[in-house]
Design an enzyme around this catalytic site. Structure first.
Site, PDB file in Angstrom:
ATOM      1  N   PRO A   1       0.786  -1.237   0.000  1.00 41.49           N
ATOM      2  CG  PRO A   1      -0.940  -1.572   1.547  1.00 41.49           C
ATOM      3  CD  PRO A   1       0.369  -2.140   1.107  1.00 41.49           C
TER       4      PRO A   1
ATOM      5  CG  ASP B   1      -6.843   1.027 -23.892  1.00 41.46           C
ATOM      6  OD1 ASP B   1      -7.853   0.619 -24.480  1.00 41.46           O
ATOM      7  OD2 ASP B   1      -5.808   0.367 -23.767  1.00 41.46           O
TER       8      ASP B   1
ATOM      9  NE  ARG C   1      -5.544  -3.960 -22.391  1.00 47.00           N
ATOM     10  CZ  ARG C   1      -5.903  -2.852 -23.024  1.00 47.00           C
ATOM     11  NH1 ARG C   1      -5.231  -1.723 -22.784  1.00 47.00           N
ATOM     12  NH2 ARG C   1      -6.892  -2.844 -23.884  1.00 47.00           N
TER      13      ARG C   1
ATOM     14  CD  GLU D   1      -1.108  -7.852   9.837  1.00 41.01           C
ATOM     15  OE1 GLU D   1      -1.120  -6.603   9.820  1.00 41.01           O
ATOM     16  OE2 GLU D   1      -2.140  -8.542   9.695  1.00 41.01           O
TER      17      GLU D   1
END
Length: 242
Positions: free
Chosen positions: A85, A165, A150, A112
């Site tokens: 994160p 896109d 992609r 964790e």
């Protein structure tokens, strides 16, 4: 391109990479995926790769030894990207940068997190796929795999698809329609059936601008205010930037 993924759930990543666009691209040799089982470097009898954190607290932490040894023994591709994160937010620009290189490695956290010495002494980069918590980095690795592969040459049938896109030009994508021309009283816009390709392109650009202004004003703020030409384009099709 070579992509290495380090995980305690190699089957999860392998299964994902076996299907759809990724599966076809891998079979065609567009990229080389190597999934490394972190437990293969564990020396503990039960092949444990985690331990309780110093100082106490809930949960377990991935230990440094098996991670360092896996990276060193396998000679993984660099940069080695830690998925957690606290990393920089993944966006289309970051995806394009990865797709332009020769390869990279993804380290999937679990529990964790990982021992801090992995982050400071081993990882080259840190990436987050969003401000939410996952059980581990495998899903994040799958997101990056699909987003990057992609964009590789020859992977998508139409080379222009990537350029159109969402996010590729700092905007959301334009609305798309297919047959039938009218469905339950809802009609495809006349411009898309006009055969005027230049007008279609202008309409699509205007729609992308208007949609982004309405739904993702943060993207407009990041790319800068609308130009006079863009405002005129919106006005041409009766659209508003508000």
């Amino acid at each position: 391109m070579r992509i290495d993924v380090i995980t305690i759930f190699p089957a999860m990543v392998e299964e994902f990479a076996a299907h759809s666009l990724l599966g076809r691209a891998r079979a065609a040799g567009a990229f080389d995926l190597r999934v490394l089982d972190l437990r293969s470097a564990a020396v503990e009898p039960h092949r444990s790769v985690d331990d309780a954190p110093f100082g106490g607290g809930p949960g377990m932490v991935l230990a440094p030894e098996p991670i360092f040894e896996t990276v060193e023994q396998a000679g993984v591709m660099r940069p080695l990207i830690l998925l957690w994160p606290g990393g920089r937010r993944l966006d289309q620009r970051a995806v394009a940068e990865l797709a332009a290189g020769d390869g990279f490695s993804l380290l999937c956290g679990r529990y964790e997190g990982v021992d801090e010495r992995v982050r400071t002494g081993l990882a080259d980069d840190e990436v987050s796929v969003g401000d939410y918590v996952l059980a581990g980095g495998e899903v994040a690795a799958m997101v990056i795999l699909e987003a990057v592969v992609r964009l590789l040459p020859g992977v998508m049938g139409n080379a222009a698809s990537g350029a159109e896109d969402s996010f590729s030009r700092g905007l959301l994508g334009f609305p798309q329609y297919t047959r039938p021309a009218t469905y339950r009283g809802m009609a495809v816009p006349e411009v898309l059936r006009s055969g005027d390709h230049g007008r279609v392109e202008r309409w699509r650009r205007a729609q992308a601008l208007a949609r982004t202004c309405a739904l993702r004003p943060d993207l407009i703020e990041a790319r800068g205010p609308l130009s006079d030409a863009e405002v005129e384009l919106l006005e041409e099709f009766g659209l508003s930037p508000d």
